[in-house]
Design a protein around this motif. Structure first.
Motif, short mmCIF file in Angstrom:
data_model
loop_
_atom_site.label_atom_id
_atom_site.label_comp_id
_atom_site.label_asym_id
_atom_site.label_seq_id
_atom_site.Cartn_x
_atom_site.Cartn_y
_atom_site.Cartn_z
N SER A 13 -3.10 -6.43 3.21
CA SER A 13 -2.56 -6.10 4.53
C SER A 13 -1.15 -5.54 4.44
O SER A 13 -0.74 -4.73 5.28
CB SER A 13 -2.56 -7.35 5.42
OG SER A 13 -1.79 -8.38 4.82
N LEU A 14 -0.39 -5.92 3.42
CA LEU A 14 0.96 -5.41 3.28
C LEU A 14 0.96 -3.96 2.78
O LEU A 14 1.84 -3.17 3.15
CB LEU A 14 1.77 -6.28 2.32
CG LEU A 14 2.07 -7.72 2.74
CD1 LEU A 14 3.06 -8.35 1.78
CD2 LEU A 14 2.59 -7.78 4.15
N PRO A 66 6.29 -0.94 5.25
CA PRO A 66 6.92 0.20 4.55
C PRO A 66 7.08 -0.08 3.07
O PRO A 66 7.34 -1.22 2.65
CB PRO A 66 8.28 0.32 5.25
CG PRO A 66 8.09 -0.31 6.58
CD PRO A 66 7.10 -1.41 6.38
N PRO A 67 6.92 0.95 2.23
CA PRO A 67 6.99 0.74 0.78
C PRO A 67 8.29 0.11 0.31
O PRO A 67 8.29 -0.71 -0.63
CB PRO A 67 6.82 2.16 0.23
CG PRO A 67 6.08 2.90 1.29
CD PRO A 67 6.56 2.33 2.58
N ILE A 107 8.05 -3.60 0.70
CA ILE A 107 7.15 -4.18 -0.30
C ILE A 107 7.87 -4.31 -1.64
O ILE A 107 7.75 -5.32 -2.34
CB ILE A 107 5.88 -3.32 -0.45
CG1 ILE A 107 5.09 -3.31 0.86
CG2 ILE A 107 5.00 -3.85 -1.59
CD1 ILE A 107 3.84 -2.44 0.83
N GLU A 108 8.66 -3.31 -1.99
CA GLU A 108 9.42 -3.36 -3.24
C GLU A 108 10.40 -4.53 -3.23
O GLU A 108 10.62 -5.18 -4.26
CB GLU A 108 10.16 -2.05 -3.46
CG GLU A 108 9.25 -0.87 -3.79
CD GLU A 108 10.04 0.40 -4.04
OE1 GLU A 108 11.28 0.34 -3.94
OE2 GLU A 108 9.41 1.43 -4.33
N ALA A 109 10.99 -4.79 -2.08
CA ALA A 109 11.91 -5.93 -1.99
C ALA A 109 11.18 -7.25 -2.27
O ALA A 109 11.69 -8.13 -2.97
CB ALA A 109 12.57 -5.95 -0.62
N LEU A 110 9.96 -7.40 -1.72
CA LEU A 110 9.19 -8.61 -1.96
C LEU A 110 8.75 -8.70 -3.42
O LEU A 110 8.73 -9.79 -4.01
CB LEU A 110 7.98 -8.66 -1.04
CG LEU A 110 8.27 -8.75 0.46
CD1 LEU A 110 6.98 -8.75 1.26
CD2 LEU A 110 9.08 -10.00 0.77
N LEU A 111 8.42 -7.57 -4.01
CA LEU A 111 8.04 -7.57 -5.42
C LEU A 111 9.22 -7.96 -6.31
O LEU A 111 9.05 -8.67 -7.31
CB LEU A 111 7.51 -6.19 -5.83
CG LEU A 111 6.17 -5.77 -5.21
CD1 LEU A 111 5.79 -4.37 -5.68
CD2 LEU A 111 5.07 -6.76 -5.55
N LEU A 134 14.85 -7.98 5.86
CA LEU A 134 13.89 -7.30 6.73
C LEU A 134 12.46 -7.56 6.26
O LEU A 134 11.55 -7.75 7.06
CB LEU A 134 14.18 -5.80 6.75
CG LEU A 134 15.45 -5.36 7.50
CD1 LEU A 134 15.69 -3.86 7.33
CD2 LEU A 134 15.33 -5.70 8.98
N ALA A 135 12.27 -7.54 4.95
CA ALA A 135 10.93 -7.81 4.42
C ALA A 135 10.48 -9.22 4.76
O ALA A 135 9.32 -9.46 5.12
CB ALA A 135 10.92 -7.59 2.91
#
Length: 415
Positions: A178-179, A184-185, A188-192, A254-255
């Motif tokens: 779902s992410l 926004p990419p 997602i990079e921040a969560l990774l 934000l993430a």
């Protein structure tokens, strides 16, 4: 009654107050370190969890050893022996069996839950990369930037709401499908980056040990409180690491705010980005501020410390009374040195015999037996026969001579 069941039952019961003492000490240290770096509080929490495991483990070992000298060594300077082995309490065989039975059942269920979680992770990591090669390449680049040299796999799965990291030797990051389509990419990079912080610190291994402790000591609220604090500080450390790697804490905040809108899916055997309280983590990233002391918690802590001191005081009083009455004392004038068996002497046999016996109110030895053999039956029997001829000054209770158990060691050596 089985010796192991009895020792384990007493160990579980004693951990009720031992856990309170550990929690009280932990709370005091954390209050002092409330504005320190999260690494310091994390270390304190991990140490407290290890103490929760080590203290009852040591007590169980000493109870199984059954040595008075070991009991005194364990208690001396730290705890009164009355807290370690309350022999003055009435027979509690039925209660101890019930306690151990219920504990074993619940611990087995929690262990099965852990196993199912690990199987779920294994099944998820076995999925092919497929069309997610782009995110795999991006994750590999982020891993290199984070100083991670070993390969980190990425799998996109459907039944989770937050990215999470798992694995020790072959780490993997699970990314919710779902992410990939709904965020926004750059977020997602921040969560990774957050998950890679867990991989770099080997948090999955610590988390596994944490789950084992929770499964074994599930019955004590102090364990869950300490463990929750460990998870919170672990997320703070990963947040700080990711923010440094990204160079902009706002992007990670934000993430995390996007994750707040998703349904939580907590897999305790993995390290998820939604660990801890999300809103407090977002606030910490955007507007870090000194933490004030929670006086309500301090009052509760003082009450807890008072209760623990009360327990300790009662145990000290009981121990003092026991020591005042004394233990049986050997009258060396009535004892002769046991004779070395001729066959054992010729074969140059040596060893240590642990003997257990009862000294009655008249100071005579009764019911002597070998608790731990020297390895040579002739030496065991010679030591047992020798001690049976000795006379003791009996133990006293309220000024009257009483029967009392005694354990001693006799060492056979050749000079």
């Amino acid at each position: 009654m089985n010796t192991f069941v009895q020792a384990l039952g007493w160990t579980l019961l004693h951990f009720l107050w031992q856990g309170l003492l550990i929690a009280g000490a932990t709370a005091l240290v954390l209050a002092v370190l409330r504005n320190a770096r999260p690494e310091a509080r994390y270390a304190v929490g991990c140490g407290a969890l290890l103490a929760c495991l080590a203290w009852p483990a040591a007590g169980l070992y000493l109870r199984l050893a059954g040595s008075d000298s070991a009991m005194d060594m364990y208690a001396g300077g730290l705890l009164p022996a009355a807290l370690l082995a309350p022999n003055s309490l009435p027979d509690m065989s039925t209660l101890l069996r019930a306690v151990v039975g219920v504990w074993a059942l619940c611990a087995a269920l929690l262990a099965a839950r852990m196993a199912l979680g690990m199987l779920w992770i294994q099944r998820s990591t076995s999925q092919p990369v497929g069309r997610n090669a782009h995110w795999q390449a991006r994750l590999s680049d982020l891993a290199l930037d984070a100083g991670i040299t070993r390969p980190v796999r990425l799998r996109v799965v459907r039944d989770i709401a937050s990215p999470l990291a798992a694995g020790i030797w072959r780490p993997v990051v699970l990314l919710p499908a779902s992410l990939v389509t709904g965020m926004p990419p750059e977020l997602i990079e921040a969560l990774l980056a957050h998950e890679l912080a867990h991989v770099r610190r080997h948090d999955y291994l610590i988390n596994l040990l944490q789950n084992v402790i929770e499964s074994l000591l599930f019955f004590h609220p102090a364990v869950w409180w300490i463990s929750r604090g460990v998870r919170t500080e672990r997320e703070h450390i990963a947040d700080d690491f990711a923010a440094r790697q990204l160079g902009e804490p706002r992007r990670l905040a934000l993430a995390l705010s996007e994750l707040e809108r998703l349904q939580f899916s907590t897999h305790h055997l993995a390290i998820a980005a939604n660990g801890g309280v999300l809103m407090s983590r977002i606030t910490r990233l955007l507007r870090p501020a000194p933490q004030a002391l929670n006086w309500k918690a301090a009052v509760l802590l003082l009450a807890l410390a008072g209760a623990c001191l009360g327990i300790y005081g009662q145990a000290v009083a009981a121990d003092t009374a026991r020591k005042a009455d004394g233990r049986p004392v050997l009258d060396f004038g009535t004892c002769a040195k046991p004779q070395y068996p001729a066959d054992a002497l010729q074969a140059k046999q040596t060893g240590t015999v642990n003997l257990s016996f009862q000294v009655n109110a008249a100071g005579k030895v009764e019911d002597s037996s070998v608790v731990r053999s020297s390895g040579h039956p002739a030496l065991d029997e010679a030591a047992r026969s020798g001690i049976a001829k000795c006379t003791f000054k009996p133990a006293l209770a309220a000024g009257k001579a009483v029967s009392s158990p005694v354990q001693i060691q006799y060492v056979w050596t050749l000079e």
